[in-house]
Design a protein around this motif. Structure first.
Motif, PDB file in Angstrom:
ATOM      1  N   ARG A  67     -10.907  50.124  15.191  1.00 51.31           N
ATOM      2  CA  ARG A  67     -11.285  51.510  15.499  1.00 51.31           C
ATOM      3  C   ARG A  67     -10.391  52.060  16.603  1.00 51.31           C
ATOM      4  NH1 ARG A  67     -14.566  54.641  18.913  1.00 51.31           N
ATOM      5  NH2 ARG A  67     -15.915  56.152  17.840  1.00 51.31           N
ATOM      6  N   LEU A  68     -10.061  53.335  16.505  1.00 47.33           N
ATOM      7  CA  LEU A  68      -9.281  53.997  17.554  1.00 47.33           C
ATOM      8  C   LEU A  68     -10.208  54.319  18.725  1.00 47.33           C
ATOM      9  CD1 LEU A  68      -6.881  56.563  15.805  1.00 47.33           C
ATOM     10  CD2 LEU A  68      -6.224  54.706  17.331  1.00 47.33           C
ATOM     11  N   ASN A  69     -10.223  53.461  19.721  1.00 51.95           N
ATOM     12  CA  ASN A  69     -11.061  53.706  20.892  1.00 51.95           C
ATOM     13  C   ASN A  69     -10.275  54.347  22.031  1.00 51.95           C
ATOM     14  OD1 ASN A  69     -13.461  52.686  19.771  1.00 51.95           O
ATOM     15  ND2 ASN A  69     -12.848  50.579  20.229  1.00 51.95           N
ATOM     16  N   GLU A  70      -8.994  54.567  21.801  1.00 46.92           N
ATOM     17  CA  GLU A  70      -8.128  55.234  22.772  1.00 46.92           C
ATOM     18  C   GLU A  70      -7.336  56.320  22.049  1.00 46.92           C
ATOM     19  OE1 GLU A  70      -5.747  52.507  25.143  1.00 46.92           O
ATOM     20  OE2 GLU A  70      -7.076  50.867  24.529  1.00 46.92           O
ATOM     21  N   PRO A  71      -6.804  57.282  22.779  1.00 49.07           N
ATOM     22  CA  PRO A  71      -6.032  58.372  22.145  1.00 49.07           C
ATOM     23  C   PRO A  71      -4.648  57.915  21.719  1.00 49.07           C
ATOM     24  CG  PRO A  71      -6.049  58.670  24.519  1.00 49.07           C
ATOM     25  CD  PRO A  71      -6.970  57.506  24.235  1.00 49.07           C
ATOM     26  N   GLN A  72      -4.591  57.065  20.704  1.00 58.22           N
ATOM     27  CA  GLN A  72      -3.324  56.497  20.254  1.00 58.22           C
ATOM     28  C   GLN A  72      -2.799  57.209  19.009  1.00 58.22           C
ATOM     29  OE1 GLN A  72      -4.491  52.323  19.828  1.00 58.22           O
ATOM     30  NE2 GLN A  72      -3.491  51.849  21.768  1.00 58.22           N
ATOM     31  N   VAL A  73      -1.528  56.916  18.694  1.00 56.92           N
ATOM     32  CA  VAL A  73      -0.889  57.445  17.493  1.00 56.92           C
ATOM     33  C   VAL A  73      -0.861  56.329  16.450  1.00 56.92           C
ATOM     34  CG1 VAL A  73       1.191  58.474  16.511  1.00 56.92           C
ATOM     35  CG2 VAL A  73       0.532  58.998  18.880  1.00 56.92           C
ATOM     36  N   CYS A  74      -1.375  56.641  15.264  1.00 55.11           N
ATOM     37  CA  CYS A  74      -1.523  55.619  14.228  1.00 55.11           C
ATOM     38  C   CYS A  74      -0.951  56.103  12.897  1.00 55.11           C
ATOM     39  CB  CYS A  74      -3.004  55.277  14.059  1.00 55.11           C
ATOM     40  SG  CYS A  74      -3.370  54.094  12.732  1.00 55.11           S
ATOM     41  N   VAL A  75      -0.191  55.252  12.237  1.00 52.85           N
ATOM     42  CA  VAL A  75       0.203  55.498  10.850  1.00 52.85           C
ATOM     43  C   VAL A  75      -0.794  54.742   9.985  1.00 52.85           C
ATOM     44  CG1 VAL A  75       1.934  55.090   9.067  1.00 52.85           C
ATOM     45  CG2 VAL A  75       2.634  55.880  11.327  1.00 52.85           C
ATOM     46  N   SER A  76      -1.440  55.445   9.064  1.00 57.64           N
ATOM     47  CA  SER A  76      -2.543  54.853   8.325  1.00 57.64           C
ATOM     48  C   SER A  76      -2.465  55.140   6.831  1.00 57.64           C
ATOM     49  CB  SER A  76      -3.872  55.390   8.881  1.00 57.64           C
ATOM     50  OG  SER A  76      -4.968  54.908   8.149  1.00 57.64           O
ATOM     51  N   THR A  77      -2.941  54.197   6.027  1.00 55.90           N
ATOM     52  CA  THR A  77      -2.992  54.395   4.581  1.00 55.90           C
ATOM     53  C   THR A  77      -4.330  54.997   4.138  1.00 55.90           C
ATOM     54  OG1 THR A  77      -3.877  52.179   4.127  1.00 55.90           O
ATOM     55  CG2 THR A  77      -1.471  52.423   4.212  1.00 55.90           C
ATOM     56  N   THR A  78      -5.124  55.484   5.085  1.00 56.39           N
ATOM     57  CA  THR A  78      -6.421  56.081   4.764  1.00 56.39           C
ATOM     58  C   THR A  78      -6.236  57.494   4.219  1.00 56.39           C
ATOM     59  OG1 THR A  78      -6.640  56.724   7.088  1.00 56.39           O
ATOM     60  CG2 THR A  78      -7.655  54.658   6.423  1.00 56.39           C
ATOM     61  N   ASN A  79      -7.326  58.250   4.100  1.00 53.42           N
ATOM     62  CA  ASN A  79      -7.251  59.535   3.403  1.00 53.42           C
ATOM     63  C   ASN A  79      -7.478  60.772   4.264  1.00 53.42           C
ATOM     64  OD1 ASN A  79     -10.129  59.301   3.653  1.00 53.42           O
ATOM     65  ND2 ASN A  79     -10.125  58.125   1.746  1.00 53.42           N
ATOM     66  N   ARG A  80      -7.937  60.614   5.483  1.00 58.74           N
ATOM     67  CA  ARG A  80      -8.202  61.782   6.327  1.00 58.74           C
ATOM     68  C   ARG A  80      -7.688  61.557   7.733  1.00 58.74           C
ATOM     69  NH1 ARG A  80     -14.237  62.965   3.900  1.00 58.74           N
ATOM     70  NH2 ARG A  80     -13.481  63.957   1.998  1.00 58.74           N
ATOM     71  N   MET A 112     -10.933  58.474  12.830  1.00 55.28           N
ATOM     72  CA  MET A 112     -10.862  57.021  12.971  1.00 55.28           C
ATOM     73  C   MET A 112     -11.380  56.535  14.324  1.00 55.28           C
ATOM     74  SD  MET A 112      -7.280  55.998  11.057  1.00 55.28           S
ATOM     75  CE  MET A 112      -7.654  54.233  11.112  1.00 55.28           C
ATOM     76  N   GLY A 113     -12.064  57.438  15.033  1.00 54.75           N
ATOM     77  CA  GLY A 113     -12.632  57.043  16.316  1.00 54.75           C
ATOM     78  C   GLY A 113     -12.397  58.090  17.389  1.00 54.75           C
ATOM     79  N   HIS A 114     -11.422  57.868  18.245  1.00 57.43           N
ATOM     80  CA  HIS A 114     -11.171  58.762  19.381  1.00 57.43           C
ATOM     81  C   HIS A 114     -10.749  60.151  18.907  1.00 57.43           C
ATOM     82  CE1 HIS A 114      -9.832  60.158  23.311  1.00 57.43           C
ATOM     83  NE2 HIS A 114     -10.334  59.057  23.842  1.00 57.43           N
ATOM     84  N   LYS A 115     -11.389  61.174  19.474  1.00 60.07           N
ATOM     85  CA  LYS A 115     -11.127  62.538  19.016  1.00 60.07           C
ATOM     86  C   LYS A 115      -9.728  63.026  19.367  1.00 60.07           C
ATOM     87  CE  LYS A 115     -13.242  64.760  23.062  1.00 60.07           C
ATOM     88  NZ  LYS A 115     -14.325  65.676  23.514  1.00 60.07           N
ATOM     89  N   GLU A 116      -9.049  62.345  20.265  1.00 53.47           N
ATOM     90  CA  GLU A 116      -7.685  62.729  20.618  1.00 53.47           C
ATOM     91  C   GLU A 116      -6.641  61.827  19.950  1.00 53.47           C
ATOM     92  OE1 GLU A 116      -7.248  63.008  24.835  1.00 53.47           O
ATOM     93  OE2 GLU A 116      -8.988  64.328  25.077  1.00 53.47           O
ATOM     94  N   GLY A 117      -7.099  60.941  19.094  1.00 56.76           N
ATOM     95  CA  GLY A 117      -6.166  60.100  18.357  1.00 56.76           C
ATOM     96  C   GLY A 117      -5.367  60.935  17.368  1.00 56.76           C
ATOM     97  N   GLN A 118      -4.161  60.497  17.075  1.00 52.79           N
ATOM     98  CA  GLN A 118      -3.307  61.206  16.121  1.00 52.79           C
ATOM     99  C   GLN A 118      -2.999  60.282  14.945  1.00 52.79           C
ATOM    100  OE1 GLN A 118       0.014  63.532  17.730  1.00 52.79           O
ATOM    101  NE2 GLN A 118      -0.727  63.079  19.800  1.00 52.79           N
TER     102      GLN A 118
END
Length: 507
Positions: free
Chosen positions: A456-469, A475-481
């Protein structure tokens, strides 16, 4: 529409239905009031319309129908439907999971009675998958509630989990509902499948009408096996050309959503056809249909072919009937793509239609990569990621989290050799590349979940993801990208620590 209104030349007739509030009546039994006014005298004439007669389905008067219209016509016991019709539909399969199941069954009991029985205990599929491997007591209680309901109702297809310490100790547990539905033979051409999850549209890959519904509708279906639906108009997407070796279905659907926007298919069917579609595997077709809801679509659908039938017939003995759009069917829009000219794409924060070429984002530094979910956590998704990592022969530069969608996918990751990798499995390649150990199969961090959810994104991190949204907080933190991408692009990005075009590692 003809009616039995009594009128003569001095009368001007105007039809109205609002006074009696009959808008929820099936069209075949609709009662209509006609108010007729004379120049100086007004009176009301009330008439009951005769039941509508279905038009002929043979000869020159036949009106063509799309796949979706044919499926809904059959399910509503009509010979013909047109977009906009409100019809009562017989449901073939209803799926629910641990997030929505307790609410759906609660509504069912409230409206039908505490001792009421569901309409068909063998047509209901209950799949715990969202918030499973967590210490959150409320999440655990949801699964307990579902277990109680399934025992009480004698639900045949309840894929239970009791030992959270080792998912392998639960032979009935499957994982992500949309992938499990297909693997367990619940997806069949020509049928109507509903689920209390917006990505139920995934099953449209099998040539069926599949869409998500809310808990209230699900409670009604539990008791009656029926639902009132409006027939959606159909948009057609024709994809032709040879699929480049560096592209995947995720690139295709992100390209399409970027073209029409997240509202471009609102309450419409998205039908996919063309030579490219015919070349796709079932898992890739599932990826395509999975994300039609990200364009606002009611459902997505792909014509069944030998690939479909081979997959389905190996998983079920239930009879089914495939249907196809007529040559003279009416489509509200046609989109054509030459797939051979497309490039790898991503969806930038914070919307699935915020499309950009992967190579245009090469300066975006990332903190992590996530490979999983109903969209990107299937066997072929991990095979693709492993293929690229093996070809590169390098180690990842950022934490790379792997969450197989189902228990079967998890086993494939450890058992199946990756083509061209000298007999190595995905798990071996992932370990050599420095990825995290594949986690227990579930929805994982795709929907955020409790704070202790794996990856889970518990910090405001930048993630490349194969998910759909990639909405804020998804994915967790509201400031995550979140940058949505294909497994190829996700794996390539893990190797560089930035958003990366997979062509840097694939020839």
């Amino acid at each position: 529409m003809a009616s039995s209104v009594i009128s003569s030349s001095p009368f001007v007739c105007k039809s109205t239905k609002k006074d009696l509030g009959f808008s929820s009546f099936p069209k075949s039994s609709q009662i209509s009031i006609h108010r007729c006014q004379k120049k100086s005298i007004s009176r009301q004439i009330v008439s009951v319309m005769a039941p509508l007669r279905s038009p002929s389905t043979t000869g020159s008067v036949k009106t063509g129908m799309t796949m979706t219209e044919k499926i809904l016509a059959k399910a509503s016991e009509r010979s013909q439907v047109v977009p906009g019709d409100n019809i009562w539909v017989n449901v073939d399969v209803l799926m629910t999971h641990d997030v929505c199941g307790p609410g759906a069954f609660g509504i069912f009991k409230k409206e039908f009675g505490e001792k009421a029985k569901v309409w068909d205990s063998e047509k209901i599929v209950v799949i715990p998958d969202h918030y499973i491997f967590t210490a959150d007591k409320r999440a655990n209680r949801n699964v307990d509630i579902m277990r109680e309901h399934c025992r009480e109702q004698n639900i045949k297809y309840f894929y239970d989990i009791t030992d959270l310490g080792d998912f392998r100790a639960n032979p009935d547990y499957k994982g992500v509902c949309h992938v499990a539905l297909a693997q367990e033979g619940h997806c069949r051409p020509g049928e109507v499948l509903l689920g209390t999850d917006s990505h139920t549209c995934t099953a449209g890959a099998f040539g069926q009408f599949a869409t998500g519904i809310g808990n209230t509708d699900a409670g009604f279906v539990l008791g009656t096996g029926k639902i009132l639906l409006k027939v959606p108009p159909t948009m057609r997407f024709i994809l032709d050309g040879e699929m480049p070796s560096y592209l995947q279905a995720k690139d295709l659907i992100l390209q399409i959503i970027g073209e029409i926007s997240v509202a471009g298919a609102t309450y419409k069917t998205m039908e996919f056809s063309g030579t490219t579609i015919e070349s796709l595997t079932m898992e890739e077709r599932m990826t395509l249909c999975n994300m039609v809801v990200e364009a606002g679509g009611k459902n997505g659908v792909i014509p069944p072919d030998a690939t479909t039938l081979n997959y389905v017939e190996n998983r079920t003995s239930v009879p089914f009937e495939s249907v196809y759009s007529d040559g003279n069917a009416s489509f509200v829009a046609d989109y054509r793509f030459d797939v051979s000219k497309l490039e790898p794409v991503v969806a930038k924060p914070h919307s699935p239609d915020n499309r950009a070429l992967a190579r245009e984002c090469k300066d975006v530094k990332i903190d992590r990569v996530y490979i999983g979910s109903c969209t990107g956590g299937k066997t072929e998704d991990f095979m693709a990621a492993a293929k690229l990592l093996h070809a590169a022969g390098k180690q990842v530069k950022v934490p790379t989290f792997l969450v197989p969608a189902t228990q079967k996918v998890w086993m494939d990751v450890y058992a199946l050799p990756v083509p061209g990798a000298g007999g190595k499995t995905c798990a071996q390649i992932f370990e050599e590349a420095g990825c995290d150990t594949p986690a227990s199969p579930s929805c994982g961090a795709c929907l955020g979940g409790p704070a202790d959810t794996y990856a889970r994104l518990n910090e405001p991190q930048v993630c490349v993801s194969t998910t759909n949204r990639n909405f804020p907080g998804r994915m967790g933190h509201k400031e995550g990208q979140i940058y949505l991408a294909s497994p190829y692009t996700a794996a390539a990005s893990a190797l560089t620590g930035r958003v990366t075009d997979p062509r840097e590692f694939l020839q």
